[in-house]
Design a protein around this motif. Structure first.
Motif, PDB file in Angstrom:
ATOM      1  N   MET A  53      33.965 -13.931  29.216  1.00 25.73           N
ATOM      2  CA  MET A  53      34.943 -14.866  28.663  1.00 25.73           C
ATOM      3  C   MET A  53      35.455 -15.886  29.677  1.00 25.73           C
ATOM      4  N   VAL A  54      35.309 -15.591  30.950  1.00 30.47           N
ATOM      5  CA  VAL A  54      35.842 -16.454  32.008  1.00 30.47           C
ATOM      6  C   VAL A  54      34.736 -17.358  32.529  1.00 30.47           C
ATOM      7  N   ASP A  55      35.018 -18.659  32.633  1.00 28.14           N
ATOM      8  CA  ASP A  55      33.995 -19.609  33.066  1.00 28.14           C
ATOM      9  C   ASP A  55      33.554 -19.373  34.503  1.00 28.14           C
ATOM     10  N   ARG A  56      34.469 -18.899  35.346  1.00 29.71           N
ATOM     11  CA  ARG A  56      34.111 -18.630  36.734  1.00 29.71           C
ATOM     12  C   ARG A  56      33.453 -17.261  36.857  1.00 29.71           C
ATOM     13  N   ARG A  57      32.766 -17.075  37.958  1.00 31.07           N
ATOM     14  CA  ARG A  57      32.137 -15.780  38.222  1.00 31.07           C
ATOM     15  C   ARG A  57      33.204 -14.739  38.530  1.00 31.07           C
ATOM     16  N   VAL A  58      33.118 -13.597  37.880  1.00 33.49           N
ATOM     17  CA  VAL A  58      34.053 -12.489  38.092  1.00 33.49           C
ATOM     18  C   VAL A  58      33.283 -11.319  38.696  1.00 33.49           C
ATOM     19  N   THR A  59      33.786 -10.796  39.793  1.00 34.69           N
ATOM     20  CA  THR A  59      33.112  -9.690  40.476  1.00 34.69           C
ATOM     21  C   THR A  59      33.876  -8.389  40.280  1.00 34.69           C
ATOM     22  N   PHE A  60      33.205  -7.414  39.686  1.00 33.01           N
ATOM     23  CA  PHE A  60      33.706  -6.051  39.614  1.00 33.01           C
ATOM     24  C   PHE A  60      32.868  -5.200  40.561  1.00 33.01           C
TER      25      PHE A  60
END
Length: 237
Positions: A53-60
């Motif tokens: 859902m987030v345009d930026r890269r999300v790191t888990f």
């Protein structure tokens, strides 16, 4: 490149078509700079739908076993987690939690978005449990703003133990940024770490609508999973 293809060309459009996400507050996510996405944790699929859902890269971060499976299934999982920006962390030792935090801190220092579940594990029954203070240590070390994300129904879409998710609209609420810069000089203060964590958990309770329980989810899981004591081995009185 593989991340971009997976999120915007292959997997992302397909998931959005099937699950028709309903997201409130998406504009609350800053377009640049270090950000901590703090989410309640209901399902394995949380780490799929949130970055989508987030345009930026999300790191888990995820346990290293997800990256070492054998056969076609193992290859698919490895490609998926690598493509969605998930980083493997060895969770077998006593320093596992610190290794995960160090990895996310590196992402934040590079100006990225780090995703974290303050509860530390999936909720065993859908309620919201006491947050662990690792998220506060990330805040104090990085100076990043916190964006609380309330996941509303991923446990209905993919209940624990179910491999195939149900096709149902995904719903989540994204809260306003939480700025803890007033605590910038309080690194290492356990009372401040608890205060920050509790404020984040309050926002998650409000956004998710889930009942809050002031114990750690991991403690409850240990109690649930503990084998029943055999009466024949009970100590005599």
């Amino acid at each position: 490149m593989f991340y971009w293809l997976l999120k915007y060309v292959v997997l992302g459009p397909l998931l959005k078509l099937l699950f028709r996400p309903q997201v409130r507050g998406l504009g609350n996510v800053p377009s640049n700079g270090p950000v901590i996405l703090a989410c309640n944790h209901l399902s394995f699929s949380d780490s799929i739908f949130t970055p989508l859902m987030v345009d930026r890269r999300v790191t888990f971060v995820a346990k290293a076993e997800y990256f070492t499976g054998k056969g076609v299934k193992g290859w698919l999982m490895r490609q998926f987690f690598s493509g969605t920006g998930t980083i493997p962390v060895d969770r077998s030792g006593g320093k596992a939690a610190q290794a995960a935090l160090d990895t996310l801190l590196r992402v934040l220092r590079e100006g990225g978005i780090a995703g974290i579940y303050p509860e530390g594990t999936r909720s065993p029954d859908g309620r919201l449990y006491r947050g662990k203070t690792g998220v506060a240590r990330l805040v104090l070390e990085s100076g990043a703003v916190v964006i609380p994300v309330g996941l509303l129904n991923t446990d209905e879409i993919q209940p624990t133990g179910k491999l195939i998710p149900k096709i149902k609209r995904v719903r989540m609420n994204i809260g306003a940024p939480l700025d803890f810069s007033r605590y910038a000089q309080a690194r290492g203060d356990r009372f401040v770490e608890r205060a920050i964590t509790d404020e984040i958990m309050y926002e998650l309770m409000t956004l998710s609508g889930r009942e809050y329980v002031d114990i750690y989810a991991s403690s409850l899981k240990t109690t649930i999973e503990a084998p029943t004591r055999d009466p024949s081995h009970a100590p005599r009185t």
